[in-house]
Scaffold this active site. Structure first.
Site, PDB file in Angstrom:
ATOM      1  N   GLY A 168       0.794  -1.211   0.000  1.00 15.62           N
ATOM      2  CA  GLY A 168       0.000   0.000   0.000  1.00 15.62           C
ATOM      3  C   GLY A 168       0.831   1.267   0.000  1.00 15.62           C
ATOM      4  O   GLY A 168       0.440   2.272  -0.596  1.00 15.62           O
TER       5      GLY A 168
ATOM      6  N   GLY B 236       4.396   1.276  -0.673  1.00 11.94           N
ATOM      7  CA  GLY B 236       5.679   1.149  -1.349  1.00 11.94           C
ATOM      8  C   GLY B 236       5.945  -0.254  -1.848  1.00 11.94           C
ATOM      9  O   GLY B 236       5.054  -1.104  -1.874  1.00 11.94           O
ATOM     10  N   CYS B 237       7.190  -0.485  -2.240  1.00  7.59           N
ATOM     11  CA  CYS B 237       7.587  -1.764  -2.843  1.00  7.59           C
ATOM     12  C   CYS B 237       8.598  -2.486  -1.958  1.00  7.59           C
ATOM     13  O   CYS B 237       9.274  -1.874  -1.130  1.00  7.59           O
ATOM     14  CB  CYS B 237       8.199  -1.525  -4.228  1.00  7.59           C
ATOM     15  SG  CYS B 237       7.072  -0.745  -5.400  1.00  7.59           S
TER      16      CYS B 237
ATOM     17  N   ASP C  32      -4.319  -7.457   9.805  1.00 10.72           N
ATOM     18  CA  ASP C  32      -4.229  -7.468   8.342  1.00 10.72           C
ATOM     19  C   ASP C  32      -3.706  -8.814   7.851  1.00 10.72           C
ATOM     20  O   ASP C  32      -2.875  -8.883   6.948  1.00 10.72           O
ATOM     21  CB  ASP C  32      -3.335  -6.334   7.853  1.00 10.72           C
ATOM     22  CG  ASP C  32      -3.515  -6.039   6.363  1.00 10.72           C
ATOM     23  OD1 ASP C  32      -4.588  -6.379   5.823  1.00 10.72           O
ATOM     24  OD2 ASP C  32      -2.592  -5.484   5.747  1.00 10.72           O
TER      25      ASP C  32
END
Length: 450
Positions: free
Chosen positions: A161, A163-164, A276
């Site tokens: 959400g 970044g990578c 999550d």
């Protein structure tokens, strides 16, 4: 040494420098300083109780000079003693604080050894540790940038959400995973701080290890152990479509996830709610050991703080009571676990698109068929269909049904789920199931012995 110099000056200084008559005639007001406060009471008391001293009397000027000198010496000596005693007490307090500070630093150093970071960090020199936060190392940003080849697109392992995640090669060909967060928003900064804070305290075989972090402007880097087999989501829904995951491996992964959650719910104080849990946040190492990751949304003691928690999560995994009423408990994680278990069984995504504006939940679609023994074998993932003992399949389906119950009180504790799955996992994979028998055909699953 400064204290010794002060003491030396006081001891060798002139006695008549104290101007006692002024102190007695007009006492100083109370002072908050720990050094000065003991002096005034002593001087005042000496002025009141010393023989032959009467403040304001005319006979004071006719007193014998020897008596005056004696009184002055007594008062000055008392004052000097009070000053020396005060300075000595101050020095002792300073010494104790210094010792406590040194012990605290030693404790922090010892805590680093518990995470086994020292052997890891010793293998590469390009990542210089400039300071510590908890038990996680602050790493050099430029060195990590070089390790990812300036965050080259070909090194991307996944996208989140904020970044990578990049594959990075450190000295001696050591590979790690580096998550780069763009912390332009307060939410991103909060998630970064939560991740560092929690993972610096947590150590478990089924929870990802945080090796370090780095800060450069708005950019934040998190450095993890590399998980060669990627995420469970990629394995199930990527190009391979779950072909590498046999029935036994899937049960092992389900067991690993349950063990990680049990540690968070039952063994952390205060308990931790992941909030999550999903297949993309379950990572697999080279031996397909599963580890929970991405703790940016995790909360501690969620039951008491539920009114202050912002609604967050991923569609398809969020428990109905949390989505509708904002009620967050450990049973919210159990619901998400049930969805992941359905993914392992059925090979389907948690939410599937039917049309441009229509979606279908895996829970809604599967529930009527999970409880029908004649239909259940037909909806199992084709990759593992007809490769398991049907009794085991029914048992796992029953666990999944309980976990995704709309009413939280009907869902089991994750500890109960754990104990239900252990007998279904082969011994060599961490369970108690005996599956090997001479002459048994390949792929044959035999019932566990009582």
């Amino acid at each position: 040494m400064k204290l010794l110099h002060v003491l030396a000056l006081l001891l060798h200084g002139p006695i008549w420098g104290f101007h006692l008559p002024k102190v007695v005639a007009r006492p100083d007001p109370p002072v908050s300083s720990p050094i000065v406060s003991p002096i005034s009471p002593n001087l005042a008391s000496m002025a009141i109780f010393s023989p032959g001293t009467q403040v304001g009397s005319e006979d004071h000027h006719q007193m014998d000079p020897n008596k005056k000198l004696l009184i002055a010496l007594i008062v000055a000596s008392t004052a000097l003693g009070s000053i020396i005693l005060s300075l000595l007490c101050l020095w002792i307090c300073h010494r104790k604080n210094s010792l406590k500070s040194n012990k605290k630093n030693e404790y922090s150093s010892d805590s680093l050894k518990g995470l086994s970071l020292a052997p890891f960090m010793g293998k590469y020199n390009s990542l210089r540790m400039s300071c510590r936060k908890g038990a996680v190392s602050l790493m050099d940003y430029k060195s990590l940038e070089t390790a990812t080849v300036n965050f080259q697109e070909s090194n991307i392992l996944g996208v989140g959400g904020f970044g990578c995640v990049y594959k990075a090669r450190l000295d001696d060909n050591i590979f790690v995973a580096v998550k780069r967060l763009n912390c332009g928003s307060q939410d991103a900064i909060t998630e970064f701080e939560t991740e560092v804070d929690l993972l610096s305290k947590i150590q478990h075989p089924n929870i990802i290890s945080l090796l370090g972090y780095s800060i450069d402007g708005d950019a934040r880097l998190l450095v993890y152990e590399l998980m060669p087999n990627g995420s469970l989501e990629t394995q199930l829904h990527g190009p391979s479509r779950g072909s590498a995951l046999t029935w036994h491996l899937r049960m092992k992964i389900a067991l690993d996830i349950a063990r990680g959650l049990e540690y968070l719910h039952e063994h952390c104080n205060p308990p931790v709610i992941h909030r999550d849990l999903k297949s993309s946040n379950i990572l697999l190492d080279s031996d397909f050991n599963a580890k929970l990751s991405d703790f940016g949304l995790a909360v501690t003691d969620g039951t008491q703080n539920k009114n202050n928690i912002k609604l967050s999560g991923t569609l398809g995994y969020v428990a109905p009571e949390y989505l509708l009423d904002g009620k967050l408990t450990d049973k919210s994680d159990v619901y998400a676990y049930g969805v992941v278990l359905l993914e392992l069984l059925l090979g389907r995504k948690p939410v599937e698109k039917l049309a441009q504006a229509q979606c279908r939940s895996i829970v809604t679609w599967a529930m009527p068929q999970l409880t029908d023994r004649s239909k259940l074998p037909k909806i199992v993932d084709k990759t593992i269909r007809n490769t398991m003992d049907l009794k085991h399949l029914y048992q796992v389906a029953a666990v999944a049904v309980l976990c995704v119950q709309p009413e939280p009180s009907y869902r089991p504790l994750i500890t109960d789920v754990l104990h239900s799955l252990i007998p279904l996992v082969p011994v060599e994979l961490g369970g108690t199931l005996r599956v090997t028998q001479p002459g048994a055909p390949v792929g044959t699953v035999l019932p566990s012995t009582p």
